[in-house]
Design an enzyme around this catalytic site. Structure first.
Site, short mmCIF file in Angstrom:
data_model
loop_
_atom_site.label_atom_id
_atom_site.label_comp_id
_atom_site.label_asym_id
_atom_site.label_seq_id
_atom_site.Cartn_x
_atom_site.Cartn_y
_atom_site.Cartn_z
N ASP A 190 59.19 56.40 115.88
CA ASP A 190 60.53 56.97 115.78
C ASP A 190 61.43 56.01 115.00
O ASP A 190 61.42 54.80 115.23
CB ASP A 190 61.10 57.16 117.19
CG ASP A 190 62.41 57.93 117.17
OD1 ASP A 190 62.42 59.05 117.70
OD2 ASP A 190 63.42 57.43 116.63
N HIS B 280 63.59 63.27 121.06
CA HIS B 280 62.74 62.43 120.21
C HIS B 280 61.27 62.56 120.63
O HIS B 280 60.39 62.59 119.79
CB HIS B 280 63.19 60.96 120.28
CG HIS B 280 64.56 60.75 119.70
ND1 HIS B 280 64.78 60.14 118.50
CD2 HIS B 280 65.78 61.12 120.15
CE1 HIS B 280 66.07 60.12 118.23
NE2 HIS B 280 66.71 60.70 119.23
C1 UDX Z 1 69.50 64.41 120.08
C2 UDX Z 1 70.41 64.90 118.93
O1 UDX Z 1 71.36 65.81 119.33
C3 UDX Z 1 69.62 65.43 117.78
O2 UDX Z 1 70.47 65.89 116.76
C4 UDX Z 1 68.74 64.35 117.29
O3 UDX Z 1 68.12 64.74 116.10
C5 UDX Z 1 67.77 64.03 118.39
O4 UDX Z 1 68.48 63.58 119.54
P1 UDX Z 1 69.45 66.41 121.87
O5 UDX Z 1 70.93 66.24 121.94
O6 UDX Z 1 68.69 66.34 123.10
O7 UDX Z 1 68.81 65.39 120.82
O8 UDX Z 1 69.26 67.84 121.20
P2 UDX Z 1 68.05 68.48 120.41
O9 UDX Z 1 67.76 67.73 119.18
O10 UDX Z 1 68.42 69.89 120.23
O11 UDX Z 1 66.81 68.35 121.39
C6 UDX Z 1 66.74 68.93 122.65
C7 UDX Z 1 65.31 69.25 122.98
O12 UDX Z 1 65.23 69.57 124.37
C8 UDX Z 1 64.78 70.47 122.21
O13 UDX Z 1 63.50 70.19 121.70
C9 UDX Z 1 64.70 71.56 123.26
O14 UDX Z 1 63.61 72.44 123.11
C10 UDX Z 1 64.55 70.79 124.54
N1 UDX Z 1 65.14 71.52 125.68
C11 UDX Z 1 66.47 71.76 125.76
C12 UDX Z 1 64.30 71.99 126.66
O15 UDX Z 1 63.08 71.82 126.58
N2 UDX Z 1 64.84 72.65 127.71
C13 UDX Z 1 66.16 72.90 127.84
O16 UDX Z 1 66.55 73.50 128.85
C14 UDX Z 1 67.01 72.43 126.82
#
Ligand code: UDX
Length: 453
Positions: A108, A18
């Protein structure tokens, strides 16, 4: 130089998935001359680095962090509502007295109380949705009484305006089993219920990506697409020298990853990551591990608690073929030419990042919006495949190996690569100068400036 007539406070829910899109949106506003302040919790505030954006703390009542252990999501959101409303109001009053009065709050969508703070202080409110517009439209249909919960297995496939028909297992998990995460579902439905209180409803997506939905919903709901909110450098627009999200809640090992990627041929590496929230079972981790080993492609795997979950002999068995790290800069990794496939949980940020950087994907989904995102990746955008789970809900090693092979060298591999390039170009165009999302952001800024003339 920021225009003092136009000051926007941007407030994320304090989780990585987020903070990233909201901070990026704040940076985009700052690049357009708006004074942007990012207000986040004290335990995340030091992780934020964005030169053109001010950073200020507001409290959720857990200033040392640790809320996940001590309370459920309902109690957490309730605490944030009470303490957050108060500390946000104090912050705005402080700015109002300092010559930089606040014009608008962008918040948010999980923080539904922020709109009430804005209205009490007589300023604009814009809610920011961090899921796809398609997934948001499903929740909106529920609020409008057009889709009834629980969705029963016998009533599928579900047909909704602008969406392909959805099977039971393709629905957001909160709809397929509404009682499993009822607190999340209730919070989500609440935000759609209060959508009309806002002056703007922004969504981190772009019109071209969800064009059927945009057409079907035109005039029905107020959602405005302003994404993908990526640093401009990844979209080939060095307008503001913006090269990183500017927020990482964990220490990154990006240099090590990039040096290792530099030694690999183009399109040869499988990048594996399941975002910041997914808690992958030890059994699933084991299947992924041996699936990667049999695939025999070089791999870079992000896993936070590897020491507890990886099979003991895995690292010695794969040797130089792969590296496992706790956290990295995902955008830098996805942008590296060596990466040819992204094995992802299909969180919305990861999905958008894969699409915007043109990397074909294998979906290994967990919960929430991910099953729906994965369907779209495979069937609508045609940039990847979904891994099937067995009756225990596990993606087995053979299935993962098959999916990786399909993406890397299978019959449809070329088509997926071409589509990935197409979406990358369209994403760049949407946020590029004069693109669909850029235009919407300009209209927002102009309206704020106009009011202050
Ligand atoms: C969650 C939900 O899964 C997502 O669908 C919702 O919309 C927001 O909250 P999350 O599970 O963390 O988020 O997944 P994602 O939405 O893919 O966000 C992960 C973020 O972490 C991405 O922006 C990614 O770039 C970042 N990340 C991930 C890193 O910077 N480093 C990493 O090693 C892994």
């Amino acid at each position: 130089m920021a225009d003092p007539r136009c000051h926007v406070i941007v407030i994320p829910y304090p989780a990585q998935g987020h903070i990233n899109p909201l901070l990026q949106f704040a940076k985009r506003l700052a690049s357009k001359g708006v004074k942007a302040t990012f207000a986040t919790t004290p335990y995340t505030v030091n992780s934020i680095h964005a030169p053109n954006v001010g950073v200020e703390p507001i409290s959720d009542g857990f200033d040392e962090g640790g809320f996940k252990q001590s309370s459920g999501v309902e109690a957490y959101l309730e605490s944030f509502k009470t303490v957050g409303s108060r500390t946000l109001t104090e912050l705005i009053l402080k700015f109002n007295a300092s010559g930089f009065p606040v014009t608008c709050i962008v918040y948010d969508s999980l923080l539904t109380w922020a709109v009430d703070v804005a209205k009490q202080l007589g300023i604009y409110a814009a809610v920011f949705l961090t899921n796809s517009a398609s997934v948001c439209s499903m929740y909106w249909q529920i609020d409008q009484g057009l889709l009834t919960l629980p969705v029963k297995q016998e009533t599928v496939p579900v047909s909704l305006p602008g969406l392909p028909s959805l099977d039971f297992y393709e629905l957001p998990s909160f709809l397929a089993s509404p009682t499993t995460h009822s607190a999340y579902l209730e919070t989500i439905l609440q935000k759609f219920h209060s959508l009309d209180k806002n002056d703007w409803v922004f969504c981190n997506s772009f019109e071209e990506l969800e064009i059927e939905l945009v057409r079907a919903m035109r005039g029905l709901w107020p959602v405005v697409m302003v994404g993908p909110t990526l640093p401009s450098a990844y979209l080939d627009q060095q307008i503001d020298g913006d090269t990183a999200y500017g927020a990482s809640l964990w220490e990154q090992t990006t240099d090590q990853c990039l040096r290792w990627l530099d030694t690999k041929p183009p399109d040869s590496v499988i990048y594996v990551s399941f975002g910041s929230m997914a808690d992958i079972s030890a059994k699933q981790v084991e299947e992924i591990a041996w699936g990667l080993e049999v695939s025999n492609w070089p791999f870079l795997w992000v896993i936070k608690d590897s020491e507890n979950k990886l099979p003991v002999d895995f690292i010695s068995s794969v040797g130089e073929t792969g590296i496992v790290v706790a956290w990295c800069n995902q955008l830098e990794v996805l942008a590296h030419q060596a990466v040819g496939c992204f094995v992802t949980h299909c969180g919305w940020n990861s999905t958008l990042e894969g699409l915007s950087l043109g990397v074909p994907m294998v979906g290994v989904t967990q919960w929430s919006d991910q099953p729906t995102n994965a369907k779209f990746i495979e069937e609508l955008w045609k940039v990847g495949v979904r891994a099937k789970k067995d009756e225990e809900g596990i993606v087995r090693r053979q299935e993962l190996e098959k999916c990786i092979r399909e993406v890397m060298v299978g019959e449809r591999s070329e088509e997926m690569k071409n589509k990935a390039s197409k979406w990358r170009d369209l994403a760049k165009a949407a946020v590029g100068l004069g693109g669909s999302s850029d235009t919407k952001i300009n209209q927002f800024v102009l309206k704020l400036l106009d009011e202050k003339k």
